[in-house]
Design a protein around this motif. Structure first.
Motif, PDB file in Angstrom:
ATOM      1  N   LYS A  69      48.173 -71.969  26.722  1.00 53.35           N
ATOM      2  CA  LYS A  69      49.567 -72.257  26.386  1.00 53.35           C
ATOM      3  C   LYS A  69      50.182 -71.274  25.399  1.00 53.35           C
ATOM      4  O   LYS A  69      51.318 -71.452  24.971  1.00 53.35           O
ATOM      5  CB  LYS A  69      49.679 -73.670  25.815  1.00 53.35           C
ATOM      6  N   TRP A  70      49.470 -70.210  25.041  1.00 55.26           N
ATOM      7  CA  TRP A  70      49.936 -69.352  23.972  1.00 55.26           C
ATOM      8  C   TRP A  70      49.367 -67.947  24.127  1.00 55.26           C
ATOM      9  O   TRP A  70      48.246 -67.768  24.581  1.00 55.26           O
ATOM     10  CB  TRP A  70      49.489 -69.962  22.650  1.00 55.26           C
ATOM     11  N   ALA A  71      50.139 -66.960  23.717  1.00 56.05           N
ATOM     12  CA  ALA A  71      49.658 -65.580  23.617  1.00 56.05           C
ATOM     13  C   ALA A  71      50.224 -65.014  22.329  1.00 56.05           C
ATOM     14  O   ALA A  71      51.385 -65.262  21.989  1.00 56.05           O
ATOM     15  CB  ALA A  71      50.117 -64.751  24.808  1.00 56.05           C
ATOM     16  N   GLY A  72      49.411 -64.286  21.596  1.00 54.83           N
ATOM     17  CA  GLY A  72      49.885 -63.744  20.327  1.00 54.83           C
ATOM     18  C   GLY A  72      48.954 -62.683  19.796  1.00 54.83           C
ATOM     19  O   GLY A  72      48.035 -62.227  20.475  1.00 54.83           O
ATOM     20  N   LYS A  73      49.220 -62.318  18.553  1.00 54.98           N
ATOM     21  CA  LYS A  73      48.422 -61.266  17.943  1.00 54.98           C
ATOM     22  C   LYS A  73      48.174 -61.583  16.485  1.00 54.98           C
ATOM     23  O   LYS A  73      48.866 -62.400  15.881  1.00 54.98           O
ATOM     24  CB  LYS A  73      49.144 -59.924  18.069  1.00 54.98           C
ATOM     25  N   ILE A  74      47.175 -60.936  15.966  1.00 58.57           N
ATOM     26  CA  ILE A  74      46.886 -60.950  14.537  1.00 58.57           C
ATOM     27  C   ILE A  74      47.109 -59.517  14.080  1.00 58.57           C
ATOM     28  O   ILE A  74      46.625 -58.577  14.709  1.00 58.57           O
ATOM     29  CB  ILE A  74      45.433 -61.392  14.258  1.00 58.57           C
ATOM     30  N   THR A  75      47.856 -59.354  12.988  1.00 55.91           N
ATOM     31  CA  THR A  75      48.146 -58.012  12.496  1.00 55.91           C
ATOM     32  C   THR A  75      47.206 -57.633  11.356  1.00 55.91           C
ATOM     33  O   THR A  75      46.584 -58.502  10.734  1.00 55.91           O
ATOM     34  CB  THR A  75      49.608 -57.910  12.020  1.00 55.91           C
ATOM     35  N   MET A  76      47.150 -56.355  11.091  1.00 55.19           N
ATOM     36  CA  MET A  76      46.350 -55.853   9.974  1.00 55.19           C
ATOM     37  C   MET A  76      46.909 -56.429   8.677  1.00 55.19           C
ATOM     38  O   MET A  76      48.095 -56.279   8.402  1.00 55.19           O
ATOM     39  CB  MET A  76      46.422 -54.328   9.911  1.00 55.19           C
ATOM     40  N   PRO A  77      46.067 -57.082   7.886  1.00 53.79           N
ATOM     41  CA  PRO A  77      46.556 -57.650   6.630  1.00 53.79           C
ATOM     42  C   PRO A  77      46.861 -56.571   5.587  1.00 53.79           C
ATOM     43  O   PRO A  77      47.748 -56.738   4.758  1.00 53.79           O
ATOM     44  CB  PRO A  77      45.420 -58.555   6.171  1.00 53.79           C
TER      45      PRO A  77
END
Length: 140
Positions: A69-77
């Protein structure tokens, strides 16, 4: 470990506003997704982990993932070099849901400037307040 509503939130970690956690390990940091994020996403079925050796700026995509139900990303902190990636997640992403603060880690990064962790990320009461706001925005 703090518990906010139904979500685990270790109080010794730093947090980003895209729901990643950051653990300081000497001169490196380990990054993963929070319990809140994995519960909101549901069963994560695909992860594209970063390539070790890659230099990335803060805010650039560290990894992308999707569930039914979802697509996304994690960015460089923070800006730095990816020194290790959890390649096992690419073929078996289950640890992201089952053990987000343990076996579900995404990458180990050598920050360009370790001070960015303390200045740019949420910790303690600020992290708790942010999670409470997010829970209010996304009731399950």
């Amino acid at each position: 470990m703090a518990k906010v509503a139904n979500y685990d939130m270790p109080d010794d970690l730093y947090y980003t506003t895209d729901h990643a956690w950051v653990k300081i390990e000497g001169q490196q940091i380990r990054v993963g997704v929070t319990d809140f994020m994995q519960q909101l996403a549901g069963n994560i079925t695909f992860v594209r982990v970063p390539r070790a050796g890659k230099d990335l700026e803060a805010g650039k995509t560290l990894c992308s993932m999707q569930s039914g139900k979802w697509a996304g990303k994690i960015t460089m902190p923070v800006s730095g070099k990816v020194v290790e990636a959890n390649k096992d997640l690419a073929s078996v992403p289950k640890p992201l849901n089952e053990d987000p603060y343990g076996k579900g880690w995404i990458a180990v990064i050598e920050p360009s400037n370790m001070a960015e962790v303390q200045t740019n990320l949420l910790f303690g009461d600020k992290a708790l307040a942010f999670l409470q706001e997010e829970i209010a925005k996304h009731p399950q």
